[in-house]
Enzyme design. Structure first.
Site, PDB file in Angstrom:
ATOM      1  N   HIS A   1      -6.906  16.311 -33.179  1.00  0.00           N
ATOM      2  CA  HIS A   1      -8.003  15.447 -33.631  1.00  0.00           C
ATOM      3  C   HIS A   1      -8.915  15.178 -32.445  1.00  0.00           C
ATOM      4  CE1 HIS A   1      -9.260  11.710 -36.206  1.00  0.00           C
ATOM      5  NE2 HIS A   1     -10.277  12.191 -35.490  1.00  0.00           N
TER       6      HIS A   1
ATOM      7  N   HIS B   1     -13.193  15.948 -31.574  1.00  0.00           N
ATOM      8  CA  HIS B   1     -14.486  16.484 -32.013  1.00  0.00           C
ATOM      9  C   HIS B   1     -15.218  17.029 -30.787  1.00  0.00           C
ATOM     10  CE1 HIS B   1     -14.188  14.174 -35.863  1.00  0.00           C
ATOM     11  NE2 HIS B   1     -13.428  13.413 -35.098  1.00  0.00           N
TER      12      HIS B   1
ATOM     13  N   HIS C   1     -10.420  13.003 -42.340  1.00  0.00           N
ATOM     14  CA  HIS C   1     -10.356  11.612 -41.899  1.00  0.00           C
ATOM     15  C   HIS C   1     -10.152  10.772 -43.163  1.00  0.00           C
ATOM     16  CE1 HIS C   1     -11.936  13.308 -38.282  1.00  0.00           C
ATOM     17  NE2 HIS C   1     -12.302  12.167 -37.728  1.00  0.00           N
TER      18      HIS C   1
ATOM     19  N   GLU D   1      -9.174   5.467 -42.511  1.00  0.00           N
ATOM     20  CA  GLU D   1      -9.603   4.988 -41.193  1.00  0.00           C
ATOM     21  C   GLU D   1     -10.424   3.724 -41.433  1.00  0.00           C
ATOM     22  OE1 GLU D   1     -12.661   7.394 -39.406  1.00  0.00           O
ATOM     23  OE2 GLU D   1     -12.348   6.582 -37.393  1.00  0.00           O
TER      24      GLU D   1
ATOM     25  N   ASP E   1      -9.789  11.971 -30.026  1.00  0.00           N
ATOM     26  CA  ASP E   1     -10.924  11.816 -30.945  1.00  0.00           C
ATOM     27  C   ASP E   1     -12.242  12.263 -30.302  1.00  0.00           C
ATOM     28  OD1 ASP E   1     -12.149  11.263 -33.327  1.00  0.00           O
ATOM     29  OD2 ASP E   1     -11.656   9.133 -33.379  1.00  0.00           O
ATOM     30  N   ASP E   2     -12.894  11.369 -29.575  1.00  0.00           N
ATOM     31  CA  ASP E   2     -14.186  11.669 -28.917  1.00  0.00           C
ATOM     32  C   ASP E   2     -14.069  11.202 -27.463  1.00  0.00           C
ATOM     33  OD1 ASP E   2     -15.869  12.268 -31.466  1.00  0.00           O
ATOM     34  OD2 ASP E   2     -14.848  10.374 -31.882  1.00  0.00           O
TER      35      ASP E   2
END
Ligand code: ADE
Ligand code: ZN
Length: 341
Positions: free
Chosen positions: A16, A18, A195, A198, A276-277
């Site tokens: 996960h 991006h 996703h 969330e 994630d980011d």
């Protein structure tokens, strides 16, 4: 060896992450200069400041307007994997990209995909890390746009593109809206994830599993509001790709000791940790393990189980998973010795 260093050095899989959320501040500045794109501040570090998912998504879009040519996509994929290796001993990643974030600016699908693959191949060559790609539906897009994107990904299919996912703000746009895209992708043999829960109800998880055919769930924290969905996911061995830091920031769980990931683990759900980011949330895959495992004072056994869950949750085939487990076991045995000694 200190425990924090041990956690950082554990070999890892990440499912996960991006690519558009991994741009180094310096790379954003370089690409903005190269393409003559004005940013709201020249201090790019300050761009990555926000309090809600909506603010975050706005910046996500802005920062990514600097990524235009195949070489830009190659650069961000390469740097993202380099950071994963150097900061968290990353070995394998299944990495999201949002095609419509780019195609709506006039970037060709082939430019995006070929550029990203070039960067992944160069990173594998230089650092030994492997990476596969998951095209993400941006759920604020109309369903027709998502379907067209899915068909275009399939028309530009490469071996490295192995899945379809779905991100952006969950609350306003429920998963069933994108049924058709998931149907087409599933029939074409892509793996499926989304996703879910969330920022939406646990029923979204059931929709993703039953209607869309998802094999795993990204995030999933609101599952805890429905015992029946918890029991079903536990019994079916559904994996959850959890992201401590990003959700601590935008969903108000700043204390990782009370983050729902803990209760998910206690409930017997299969979770592992992801960044994630990472640059946008000032984290990295190593820091996720250091902070989450460290602050909760979990023992090495728990950290190792999280790592193993990541391997099991991946879309590698059984032989590749067995090989990765073996390689991880060897590295972990050496780390265990260093921690004890
Ligand atoms: N896009 C990138 N990161 C995301 C996240 N954490 N939630 C929803 N959409 C995203
Ligand atoms: Zn995400």
């Amino acid at each position: 060896m200190e425990y924090a260093e041990y956690l950082r050095q554990l070999p890892k899989v990440e499912l996960h992450c991006h690519v558009e959320g991994t741009l180094r501040p310096q790379t954003v500045a370089d690409l903005a200069r190269k393409h003559d794109i004005a940013l709201p501040t020249t201090d790019v570090d300050r761009i990555y400041d926000y309090e809600t998912i909506y603010e975050f998504l706005e910046i996500f879009r802005l920062v990514n307007s600097t990524v235009i040519e195949a070489g830009d996509f190659a650069r961000i994929a390469y740097e993202s994997l380099e950071d994963g290796v150097k900061l968290g001993n990353l070995k394998y990643r299944e990495m999201f990209f949002n095609p419509t974030l780019h195609t709506t600016r006039g970037v060709a699908m082939s430019t995006i995909i070929d550029g990203l693959i070039d960067g992944c191949r160069a990173a594998e060559n230089d650092f030994g890390v492997r990476c596969r790609l998951i095209a993400d539906i941006y759920r604020q897009d109309p369903p027709e746009m998502a379907l067209q994107m899915t068909q275009e990904v399939l028309a530009n299919r490469r071996d490295e593109v192995i899945g379809l996912g779905m991100d952006a703000a969950e609350a306003p746009d429920p998963p069933e809206k994108f049924f058709e895209s998931f149907r087409v992708a599933g029939e074409a043999g892509l793996h499926l994830t989304s996703h879910s829960a969330e920022d939406g109800p646990p029923s979204n998880i059931s929709t993703c599993l039953d209607l869309l055919g998802c094999e795993r769930i990204d995030h999933g924290y609101h599952i805890l509001e429905d015992d029946a969905v918890v029991a079903r996911c536990r019994d079916d061995g559904i994996h959850f790709t959890c992201c401590p830091t990003s959700t601590a920031v935008v969903y108000g769980w700043p204390d990782l000791t009370t983050h729902p990931i803990n209760a998910m683990m206690k409930a017997g759900l299969l979770v592992h940790l992801n960044s994630d980011d990472p640059t946008m949330f000032r984290t990295d895959i190593g820091k996720e393990y250091v902070d989450f495992v460290g602050q909760n004072e979990y023992p090495p056994e728990t950290a190792k189980q999280l790592v193993r869950n990541g391997v099991d949750a991946s879309w590698l085939d059984d032989a590749e998973k067995a090989e990765l487990h073996r390689a991880f076991d060897d590295e972990i045995a050496a780390l265990d010795k260093a921690l004890a000694g």
